[in-house]
Design a protein around this motif. Structure first.
Motif, PDB file in Angstrom:
ATOM      1  N   LEU A  45       0.825  -1.210   0.000  1.00  0.00           N
ATOM      2  CA  LEU A  45       0.000   0.000   0.000  1.00  0.00           C
ATOM      3  C   LEU A  45       0.860   1.262   0.000  1.00  0.00           C
ATOM      4  CD1 LEU A  45      -2.868  -0.993   2.431  1.00  0.00           C
ATOM      5  CD2 LEU A  45      -2.983  -0.741  -0.051  1.00  0.00           C
ATOM      6  N   PHE A  46       1.944   1.247   0.762  1.00  0.00           N
ATOM      7  CA  PHE A  46       2.863   2.382   0.799  1.00  0.00           C
ATOM      8  C   PHE A  46       3.522   2.581  -0.564  1.00  0.00           C
ATOM      9  CE2 PHE A  46       7.111   4.193   1.564  1.00  0.00           C
ATOM     10  CZ  PHE A  46       6.730   5.406   2.103  1.00  0.00           C
ATOM     11  N   ALA A  47       3.949   1.489  -1.194  1.00  0.00           N
ATOM     12  CA  ALA A  47       4.558   1.587  -2.521  1.00  0.00           C
ATOM     13  C   ALA A  47       3.552   2.100  -3.542  1.00  0.00           C
ATOM     14  CB  ALA A  47       5.100   0.230  -2.951  1.00  0.00           C
ATOM     15  N   TYR A  48       2.296   1.713  -3.394  1.00  0.00           N
ATOM     16  CA  TYR A  48       1.248   2.192  -4.296  1.00  0.00           C
ATOM     17  C   TYR A  48       1.053   3.696  -4.149  1.00  0.00           C
ATOM     18  CZ  TYR A  48      -3.309   2.618  -6.516  1.00  0.00           C
ATOM     19  OH  TYR A  48      -4.347   3.006  -7.302  1.00  0.00           O
ATOM     20  N   VAL A  49       0.988   4.170  -2.925  1.00  0.00           N
ATOM     21  CA  VAL A  49       0.814   5.606  -2.675  1.00  0.00           C
ATOM     22  C   VAL A  49       2.016   6.381  -3.209  1.00  0.00           C
ATOM     23  CG1 VAL A  49       0.666   7.352  -0.852  1.00  0.00           C
ATOM     24  CG2 VAL A  49      -0.757   5.313  -0.748  1.00  0.00           C
ATOM     25  N   VAL A  50       3.217   5.873  -2.974  1.00  0.00           N
ATOM     26  CA  VAL A  50       4.418   6.541  -3.471  1.00  0.00           C
ATOM     27  C   VAL A  50       4.419   6.584  -4.998  1.00  0.00           C
ATOM     28  CG1 VAL A  50       6.938   6.328  -3.651  1.00  0.00           C
ATOM     29  CG2 VAL A  50       5.819   6.106  -1.439  1.00  0.00           C
ATOM     30  N   SER A  51       3.994   5.481  -5.623  1.00  0.00           N
ATOM     31  CA  SER A  51       3.969   5.465  -7.086  1.00  0.00           C
ATOM     32  C   SER A  51       2.958   6.466  -7.639  1.00  0.00           C
ATOM     33  CB  SER A  51       3.688   4.061  -7.613  1.00  0.00           C
ATOM     34  OG  SER A  51       2.389   3.641  -7.278  1.00  0.00           O
ATOM     35  N   ILE A  52       1.823   6.623  -6.966  1.00  0.00           N
ATOM     36  CA  ILE A  52       0.838   7.621  -7.402  1.00  0.00           C
ATOM     37  C   ILE A  52       1.398   9.027  -7.251  1.00  0.00           C
ATOM     38  CG2 ILE A  52      -1.378   8.676  -6.804  1.00  0.00           C
ATOM     39  CD1 ILE A  52      -2.428   5.870  -6.310  1.00  0.00           C
ATOM     40  N   VAL A  53       2.096   9.290  -6.159  1.00  0.00           N
ATOM     41  CA  VAL A  53       2.705  10.606  -5.943  1.00  0.00           C
ATOM     42  C   VAL A  53       3.760  10.881  -7.015  1.00  0.00           C
ATOM     43  CG1 VAL A  53       4.198  11.903  -4.370  1.00  0.00           C
ATOM     44  CG2 VAL A  53       2.206  10.695  -3.494  1.00  0.00           C
ATOM     45  N   VAL A  54       4.563   9.875  -7.356  1.00  0.00           N
ATOM     46  CA  VAL A  54       5.593  10.062  -8.377  1.00  0.00           C
ATOM     47  C   VAL A  54       4.959  10.344  -9.739  1.00  0.00           C
ATOM     48  CG1 VAL A  54       7.426   8.869  -9.654  1.00  0.00           C
ATOM     49  CG2 VAL A  54       7.366   8.759  -7.168  1.00  0.00           C
ATOM     50  N   VAL A  55       3.926   9.584 -10.094  1.00  0.00           N
ATOM     51  CA  VAL A  55       3.247   9.811 -11.378  1.00  0.00           C
ATOM     52  C   VAL A  55       2.629  11.205 -11.406  1.00  0.00           C
ATOM     53  CG1 VAL A  55       1.269   9.123 -12.794  1.00  0.00           C
ATOM     54  CG2 VAL A  55       2.829   7.401 -11.937  1.00  0.00           C
ATOM     55  N   TYR A  56       1.972  11.604 -10.331  1.00  0.00           N
ATOM     56  CA  TYR A  56       1.368  12.929 -10.281  1.00  0.00           C
ATOM     57  C   TYR A  56       2.441  14.010 -10.425  1.00  0.00           C
ATOM     58  CZ  TYR A  56      -1.431  16.858  -8.721  1.00  0.00           C
ATOM     59  OH  TYR A  56      -2.067  18.071  -8.651  1.00  0.00           O
ATOM     60  N   GLY A  57       3.560  13.839  -9.753  1.00  0.00           N
ATOM     61  CA  GLY A  57       4.654  14.808  -9.861  1.00  0.00           C
ATOM     62  C   GLY A  57       5.218  14.879 -11.268  1.00  0.00           C
ATOM     63  N   LEU A  58       5.402  13.714 -11.898  1.00  0.00           N
ATOM     64  CA  LEU A  58       5.903  13.710 -13.272  1.00  0.00           C
ATOM     65  C   LEU A  58       4.912  14.348 -14.238  1.00  0.00           C
ATOM     66  CD1 LEU A  58       7.532  10.160 -13.454  1.00  0.00           C
ATOM     67  CD2 LEU A  58       8.717  12.364 -13.471  1.00  0.00           C
ATOM     68  N   LEU A  59       3.618  14.117 -14.013  1.00  0.00           N
ATOM     69  CA  LEU A  59       2.610  14.736 -14.873  1.00  0.00           C
ATOM     70  C   LEU A  59       2.573  16.246 -14.686  1.00  0.00           C
ATOM     71  CD1 LEU A  59      -0.309  12.167 -14.680  1.00  0.00           C
ATOM     72  CD2 LEU A  59       1.224  12.608 -16.603  1.00  0.00           C
ATOM     73  N   GLN A  60       2.712  16.703 -13.455  1.00  0.00           N
ATOM     74  CA  GLN A  60       2.747  18.149 -13.215  1.00  0.00           C
ATOM     75  C   GLN A  60       3.985  18.783 -13.842  1.00  0.00           C
ATOM     76  OE1 GLN A  60       0.430  20.127 -11.898  1.00  0.00           O
ATOM     77  NE2 GLN A  60      -0.871  18.327 -11.793  1.00  0.00           N
ATOM     78  N   LEU A  61       5.117  18.094 -13.723  1.00  0.00           N
ATOM     79  CA  LEU A  61       6.351  18.591 -14.335  1.00  0.00           C
ATOM     80  C   LEU A  61       6.212  18.654 -15.853  1.00  0.00           C
ATOM     81  CD1 LEU A  61       9.354  19.400 -14.106  1.00  0.00           C
ATOM     82  CD2 LEU A  61       9.883  16.956 -14.305  1.00  0.00           C
ATOM     83  N   SER A  62       5.660  17.612 -16.447  1.00  0.00           N
ATOM     84  CA  SER A  62       5.502  17.619 -17.904  1.00  0.00           C
ATOM     85  C   SER A  62       4.505  18.690 -18.342  1.00  0.00           C
ATOM     86  CB  SER A  62       5.076  16.242 -18.410  1.00  0.00           C
ATOM     87  OG  SER A  62       3.801  15.906 -17.936  1.00  0.00           O
ATOM     88  N   SER A  63       3.458  18.895 -17.574  1.00  0.00           N
ATOM     89  CA  SER A  63       2.492  19.955 -17.901  1.00  0.00           C
ATOM     90  C   SER A  63       3.162  21.322 -17.850  1.00  0.00           C
ATOM     91  CB  SER A  63       1.313  19.903 -16.937  1.00  0.00           C
ATOM     92  OG  SER A  63       0.448  20.976 -17.146  1.00  0.00           O
ATOM     93  N   TYR A  64       3.983  21.539 -16.842  1.00  0.00           N
ATOM     94  CA  TYR A  64       4.714  22.803 -16.715  1.00  0.00           C
ATOM     95  C   TYR A  64       5.664  22.997 -17.899  1.00  0.00           C
ATOM     96  CZ  TYR A  64       8.130  26.176 -14.987  1.00  0.00           C
ATOM     97  OH  TYR A  64       8.969  27.248 -14.871  1.00  0.00           O
ATOM     98  N   LEU A  65       6.384  21.926 -18.257  1.00  0.00           N
ATOM     99  CA  LEU A  65       7.324  22.037 -19.371  1.00  0.00           C
ATOM    100  C   LEU A  65       6.604  22.305 -20.693  1.00  0.00           C
ATOM    101  CD1 LEU A  65       9.832  19.150 -18.589  1.00  0.00           C
ATOM    102  CD2 LEU A  65      10.265  21.608 -18.488  1.00  0.00           C
ATOM    103  N   ILE A  66       5.508  21.584 -20.932  1.00  0.00           N
ATOM    104  CA  ILE A  66       4.797  21.714 -22.205  1.00  0.00           C
ATOM    105  C   ILE A  66       4.111  23.076 -22.313  1.00  0.00           C
ATOM    106  CG2 ILE A  66       2.830  20.825 -23.514  1.00  0.00           C
ATOM    107  CD1 ILE A  66       3.673  18.017 -22.515  1.00  0.00           C
ATOM    108  N   SER A  67       3.453  23.513 -21.258  1.00  0.00           N
ATOM    109  CA  SER A  67       2.666  24.753 -21.334  1.00  0.00           C
ATOM    110  C   SER A  67       3.491  26.005 -21.090  1.00  0.00           C
ATOM    111  CB  SER A  67       1.524  24.710 -20.323  1.00  0.00           C
ATOM    112  OG  SER A  67       0.653  23.665 -20.631  1.00  0.00           O
ATOM    113  N   ASP A  68       4.295  26.009 -20.032  1.00  0.00           N
ATOM    114  CA  ASP A  68       4.953  27.242 -19.610  1.00  0.00           C
ATOM    115  C   ASP A  68       6.347  27.444 -20.190  1.00  0.00           C
ATOM    116  OD1 ASP A  68       2.703  27.766 -18.145  1.00  0.00           O
ATOM    117  OD2 ASP A  68       3.511  26.956 -16.278  1.00  0.00           O
TER     118      ASP A  68
END
Length: 132
Positions: A66-89
């Protein structure tokens, strides 16, 4: 039901999401449809039966998963936010190039975490099989 039907259902869901995403843009409904596609593929290849191994796991192993699952979701969310920032801004992409870049960014964000989380769960469940 035949296992091939679940394979077809999974592909219909994935292709429908892809076509809808390209045609209408991203929607939060994909967060519900993607796990349904994953479950139908799991039923097709028989890996859904491995869920019964949870009964033989210790509390610590379940908490680690469960901890690994939560960490993986946080990592994916962070990578998606980073990619959104790079693509848009940073790159200021628009139109079809932006859509294509977002699709590639989602794929590149999901696969590393999928492999690492899958390997972690596999090692825990194989350790369980070795001890029995």
């Amino acid at each position: 039901m035949n296992k091939k039907i679940f394979n077809i259902i999974g592909w219909v869901l994935l292709l429908g999401m892809g076509a809808s995403w390209i045609g209408f843009g991203y929607s939060n409904w994909y967060l519900l449809l993607l796990p349904m596609a994953y479950i139908s593929f799991s039923i097709n290849d028989g890996s859904i039966k491995k869920i019964g191994k949870i009964k033989h796991m210790s509390i610590l192993q379940v908490i680690l998963i469960l901890f690994a699952y939560v960490v993986s979701i946080v990592v994916v969310y962070g990578l998606l936010q980073l990619s959104s920032y790079l693509i848009s801004d940073i790159l200021h992409l628009t139109g079809g190039i932006k859509t294509f870049s977002v699709i590639i960014a989602v794929i590149l964000s999901l696969y590393p975490v999928k492999f690492t989380f899958g390997r972690f769960v596999y090692k825990l469940t194989n350790g369980l099989s070795a001890t029995r």
